[in-house]
Design an enzyme around this catalytic site. Structure first.
Site, PDB file in Angstrom:
ATOM      1  N   ASN A 196      -1.877 -10.854   8.495  1.00 54.60           N
ATOM      2  CA  ASN A 196      -2.878  -9.812   8.649  1.00 54.60           C
ATOM      3  C   ASN A 196      -4.211 -10.305   8.085  1.00 54.60           C
ATOM      4  OD1 ASN A 196      -3.595  -6.864   9.148  1.00 54.60           O
ATOM      5  ND2 ASN A 196      -4.204  -7.093   7.000  1.00 54.60           N
ATOM      6  N   GLU A 197      -5.208 -10.420   8.962  1.00 55.75           N
ATOM      7  CA  GLU A 197      -6.597 -10.646   8.546  1.00 55.75           C
ATOM      8  C   GLU A 197      -6.823 -11.889   7.702  1.00 55.75           C
ATOM      9  OE1 GLU A 197      -7.985  -7.004   6.749  1.00 55.75           O
ATOM     10  OE2 GLU A 197      -7.944  -5.941   8.665  1.00 55.75           O
ATOM     11  N   GLU A 244      -5.557   1.836  -1.463  1.00 57.99           N
ATOM     12  CA  GLU A 244      -6.591   1.112  -0.726  1.00 57.99           C
ATOM     13  C   GLU A 244      -7.134  -0.068  -1.555  1.00 57.99           C
ATOM     14  OE1 GLU A 244      -7.418   0.893   2.337  1.00 57.99           O
ATOM     15  OE2 GLU A 244      -9.325  -0.152   2.094  1.00 57.99           O
ATOM     16  N   TRP A 245      -6.236  -0.954  -1.961  1.00 58.63           N
ATOM     17  CA  TRP A 245      -6.585  -2.226  -2.607  1.00 58.63           C
ATOM     18  C   TRP A 245      -7.571  -2.031  -3.763  1.00 58.63           C
ATOM     19  CZ3 TRP A 245      -2.732  -5.005  -0.907  1.00 58.63           C
ATOM     20  CH2 TRP A 245      -2.300  -4.862   0.402  1.00 58.63           C
ATOM     21  N   TRP A 292      -4.798   3.461  11.657  1.00 55.16           N
ATOM     22  CA  TRP A 292      -4.688   3.218  10.229  1.00 55.16           C
ATOM     23  C   TRP A 292      -5.101   4.490   9.527  1.00 55.16           C
ATOM     24  CZ3 TRP A 292      -2.417  -0.503   7.471  1.00 55.16           C
ATOM     25  CH2 TRP A 292      -2.544  -0.394   6.066  1.00 55.16           C
ATOM     26  N   GLN A 324       0.800  -1.223   0.000  1.00 61.71           N
ATOM     27  CA  GLN A 324       0.000   0.000   0.000  1.00 61.71           C
ATOM     28  C   GLN A 324       0.835   1.277   0.000  1.00 61.71           C
ATOM     29  OE1 GLN A 324      -2.696  -1.696   3.314  1.00 61.71           O
ATOM     30  NE2 GLN A 324      -4.077  -0.413   2.126  1.00 61.71           N
ATOM     31  N   ASN A 353      -7.787  -5.680  14.333  1.00 57.01           N
ATOM     32  CA  ASN A 353      -8.095  -4.630  13.357  1.00 57.01           C
ATOM     33  C   ASN A 353      -9.596  -4.426  13.409  1.00 57.01           C
ATOM     34  OD1 ASN A 353      -5.439  -4.704  12.584  1.00 57.01           O
ATOM     35  ND2 ASN A 353      -5.814  -5.357  10.481  1.00 57.01           N
ATOM     36  N   TYR A 406     -12.907  -1.562  12.554  1.00 56.94           N
ATOM     37  CA  TYR A 406     -13.348  -0.298  11.978  1.00 56.94           C
ATOM     38  C   TYR A 406     -14.791   0.052  12.292  1.00 56.94           C
ATOM     39  CZ  TYR A 406      -8.974  -0.366   9.351  1.00 56.94           C
ATOM     40  OH  TYR A 406      -7.646  -0.380   9.020  1.00 56.94           O
ATOM     41  N   HIS A 419       1.092  -9.340   4.770  1.00 62.76           N
ATOM     42  CA  HIS A 419      -0.068  -8.464   4.576  1.00 62.76           C
ATOM     43  C   HIS A 419      -0.500  -8.544   3.113  1.00 62.76           C
ATOM     44  CE1 HIS A 419      -2.307  -4.841   6.454  1.00 62.76           C
ATOM     45  NE2 HIS A 419      -2.851  -5.028   5.268  1.00 62.76           N
ATOM     46  N   ARG A 473       3.724  -0.024  13.060  1.00 65.04           N
ATOM     47  CA  ARG A 473       3.426  -1.353  12.524  1.00 65.04           C
ATOM     48  C   ARG A 473       3.527  -1.317  10.999  1.00 65.04           C
ATOM     49  NH1 ARG A 473      -1.957  -3.932  11.083  1.00 65.04           N
ATOM     50  NH2 ARG A 473      -1.317  -6.047  10.595  1.00 65.04           N
ATOM     51  N   GLU A 481      -5.056  -1.926  14.011  1.00 65.41           N
ATOM     52  CA  GLU A 481      -5.553  -0.974  13.003  1.00 65.41           C
ATOM     53  C   GLU A 481      -6.893  -0.419  13.457  1.00 65.41           C
ATOM     54  OE1 GLU A 481      -6.048  -2.323   8.939  1.00 65.41           O
ATOM     55  OE2 GLU A 481      -4.124  -3.371   8.973  1.00 65.41           O
TER      56      GLU A 481
HETATM   57  C1  GBH Z   1      -7.798  -3.431   6.604  1.00 65.20           C
HETATM   58  O1  GBH Z   1      -8.673  -4.321   6.060  1.00 65.20           O
HETATM   59  C2  GBH Z   1      -6.496  -3.730   5.950  1.00 65.20           C
HETATM   60  O2  GBH Z   1      -5.651  -4.460   6.813  1.00 65.20           O
HETATM   61  C3  GBH Z   1      -5.802  -2.542   5.412  1.00 65.20           C
HETATM   62  O3  GBH Z   1      -4.803  -2.963   4.551  1.00 65.20           O
HETATM   63  C4  GBH Z   1      -6.808  -1.633   4.754  1.00 65.20           C
HETATM   64  O4  GBH Z   1      -6.197  -0.560   4.097  1.00 65.20           O
HETATM   65  C5  GBH Z   1      -7.717  -1.121   5.829  1.00 65.20           C
HETATM   66  O5  GBH Z   1      -8.341  -2.172   6.479  1.00 65.20           O
HETATM   67  C6  GBH Z   1      -8.799  -0.187   5.339  1.00 65.20           C
HETATM   68  O6  GBH Z   1      -9.723  -0.851   4.532  1.00 65.20           O
HETATM   69  O7  GBH Z   1     -17.429  -6.021   5.091  1.00 65.20           O
HETATM   70  O8  GBH Z   1     -18.347  -6.490   2.945  1.00 65.20           O
HETATM   71  O9  GBH Z   1     -18.909  -4.431   4.061  1.00 65.20           O
HETATM   72  C7  GBH Z   1     -10.000  -4.140   6.353  1.00 65.20           C
HETATM   73  C8  GBH Z   1     -10.756  -5.097   5.520  1.00 65.20           C
HETATM   74  C9  GBH Z   1     -12.155  -3.909   4.072  1.00 65.20           C
HETATM   75  C10 GBH Z   1     -12.947  -5.705   5.443  1.00 65.20           C
HETATM   76  C11 GBH Z   1     -13.524  -3.474   3.822  1.00 65.20           C
HETATM   77  C12 GBH Z   1     -14.322  -5.260   5.223  1.00 65.20           C
HETATM   78  C13 GBH Z   1     -15.776  -3.954   3.914  1.00 65.20           C
HETATM   79  C14 GBH Z   1     -16.607  -4.662   2.979  1.00 65.20           C
HETATM   80  N1  GBH Z   1     -12.059  -4.602   5.329  1.00 65.20           N
HETATM   81  N2  GBH Z   1     -14.452  -4.542   3.985  1.00 65.20           N
HETATM   82  S1  GBH Z   1     -17.894  -5.453   3.846  1.00 65.20           S
END
Ligand code: GBH
Length: 485
Positions: free
Chosen positions: A175-176, A443-444, A436, A26, A316, A318, A129, A83, A386
């Site tokens: 990671n995840e 962002e992927w 984070w 990233q 992690n 959110y 990752h 990290r 995160e």
């Molecule tokens: C993290 O992943 C990553 O470790 C990091 O690399 C990334 O930049 C960061 O979060 C921010 O996205 O659950 O179907 O509604 C988080 C992975 C990405 C999982 C978004 C859930 C939402 C789609 N998350 N995803 S959903």
């Protein structure tokens, strides 16, 4: 939308540590510099660029050449920890246990680690990752071949421990794993992009991938505990992500059970074998039947042996969602526990204000409840590895607007209050926090659209500009750690 509540600036323990997090693909760029090999993200973003918003990580934040500047940036925020992840294909370009080592890659991470220590910043290093060397998919399907992958991952881990373990004292293996398994091998929105639509068996693949990750993690924990820990004295564990789930209808036993089941399918899937040395959660085995791989007797022995060597729970987190029990039997490739995820409940109430990402709402109570759920189940000290969000509309903002990130400040404030309450009111042990992210980055599948950084990055000039949230975090941690509860 509901306004976020008032931030209370509740205290945190005096020894609570904070910093920021990033991941190699990233931020680094330098995609083919100094002998780096290709990872599945190079392939994924180049083969069909629409999958990553027509963008890729070839240059990213150019951290590979701007590392010194980024070290000084972190020092200016007065962080305690940083990290980051090691790009496997930078240190072993082809990835395998018999493939050549790239000393240039080793030197890069060596300079990064030394630079951190010189600034009194402790490294927290993630081995994986999401960027497995492409060659390992080409050779044997990477995660889909448990024995081969485990052996290659062990040799990569051994290399990292022996070259960096004298200076790195906090390790995370993966990671995840949920995201690697489900988003990489079920929906296919992340690399390597496997899905039923792309001709893969999404009834089976994600669970095989998860199985491989659990066993590779356990093997590496065993290696670290026996070969390295006695002399290096560090700690090791894994980072699990997960939303918290509230029942769609809080008065209904059916939907309450669905919320609990969703958490078990998300977190218990990995947490129970890894931290408890147990089989997969009973509800998962009941629903999945033969789709779920079985642990052999030796594998169960390894899991039981290594469970206590995981020194912390890397979280992690959110946001929170509502979970609604689906009527009728699960579909044949269900991976949710037969649960629908929603942003509003049966009364049409939302969980909180929406950030710059539709799935990410400000819901600090769910964060507090998740810390409690994890603590009750695993009884491990938690490190928040995160947490963060993009502001609404941030991708369209001018620099001056973007650095004035009051939405993010409010989000951080409320989520730190939740940690304080979990510690002081609920008795959960939480040791530290990584925001984070250090800076806006790739962002992927969303490319450079969403900006999660506490530092703004101009992707044309690559200039870094601190956002107000960076100084907020610095000041807030200082104040909170002085506070009495
Ligand atoms: C993290 O992943 C990553 O470790 C990091 O690399 C990334 O930049 C960061 O979060 C921010 O996205 O659950 O179907 O509604 C988080 C992975 C990405 C999982 C978004 C859930 C939402 C789609 N998350 N995803 S959903």
């Amino acid at each position: 939308a509901v306004e976020p509540r008032h931030v209370e600036e509740l205290p945190l323990p005096a020894d609570f540590f904070w910093g920021t997090a990033t991941a190699a693909y990233q931020i680094e760029g330098g995609a083919a510099q100094d002998g780096k090999g290709k990872s599945i993200w190079d392939t994924f973003s180049h083969l069909e660029p629409s999958r990553t918003n027509d963008e890729n990580g070839d240059v990213a934040c150019d951290h590979y050449t701007r590392m010194l500047e980024d070290l000084d940036l972190m020092a200016s925020y007065d962080v305690d920890v940083y990290r980051f992840s090691i790009a496997w294909s930078r240190v072993i370009p082809l990835g395998g246990r018999n493939d050549p080592i790239n000393e240039n890659g080793i030197a890069f991470y060596g300079r990064l680690i030394d630079g951190l220590l010189a600034r009194n910043i402790e490294p927290i290093v993630t081995l994986y990752h999401w960027d497995v060397p492409q060659e390992l998919y080409d050779r044997y399907g990477a995660f889909l071949n448990t024995a081969e992958f485990k052996a290659d991952f062990e040799s990569f881990a051994r290399l990292c421990f022996s070259r960096f373990g004298d200076r790195v004292k906090k390790w995370c293996t993966f990671n995840e794993p949920y995201i690697i398994s489900i988003f990489g091998h079920h929906s296919g929105v992340l690399a390597p992009g496997h899905s039923a639509a792309a001709g893969h068996d999404s009834r089976i693949e994600p669970w095989r991938v998860g199985h491989t990750i659990i066993l590779s993690h356990a093997a590496v924990v065993d290696m670290y505990a026996t070969e390295f820990q006695p002399s290096q004295n560090g700690v090791i564990s894994i980072v699990l992500n997960g939303h918290f789930y509230e029942p769609w209808d809080a008065a209904s036993e059916e939907h309450k059970a669905a919320a609990q089941r969703r958490l078990e399918f998300y977190i218990g899937w990995f947490g129970d074998p890894i931290f408890l040395g147990k089989n997969y959660p009973a509800q998962m085995r009941a629903q999945m039947g033969s789709r779920l791989p079985e642990f052999t007797t030796e594998e169960m022995t390894l899991l039981r042996k290594t469970a206590p060597s995981n020194a912390y729970y890397g979280m992690n987190h959110y946001s929170t969602k509502f979970a609604r029990a689906l009527p009728g039997p699960p579909t044949e490739d269900d991976c949710t526990g037969n649960v629908e995820e929603l942003a509003t409940n049966s009364e049409g109430k939302s969980l909180g204000p929406v950030s710059g990402m539709a799935w990410l709402r400000v819901a600090p109570d769910g964060f507090r409840k998740l810390m409690n759920w994890v603590w009750d189940r695993y009884h491990l000290p938690i490190i928040i590895t995160e947490n963060g969000c993009p502001c609404p509309g941030e991708s369209q903002m001018t620099l001056n607007e973007a650095v004035n990130d009051t939405f993010r400040i409010r989000y951080f404030g409320l989520y730190l209050d939740a940690i304080s309450r979990a510690i002081h009111e609920d008795g959960v042990v939480v040791q530290g926090y990584c925001a984070w992210s250090l800076m806006d980055n790739f962002e992927w599948s969303a490319g450079y659209g969403p900006r999660y950084g506490i530092t703004h990055v101009n992707y044309e000039t690559l200039r870094r500009t601190p956002k107000k949230s960076a100084s907020y975090l610095e000041k807030s941690f200082k104040a909170r750690r002085r506070g009495q509860y």
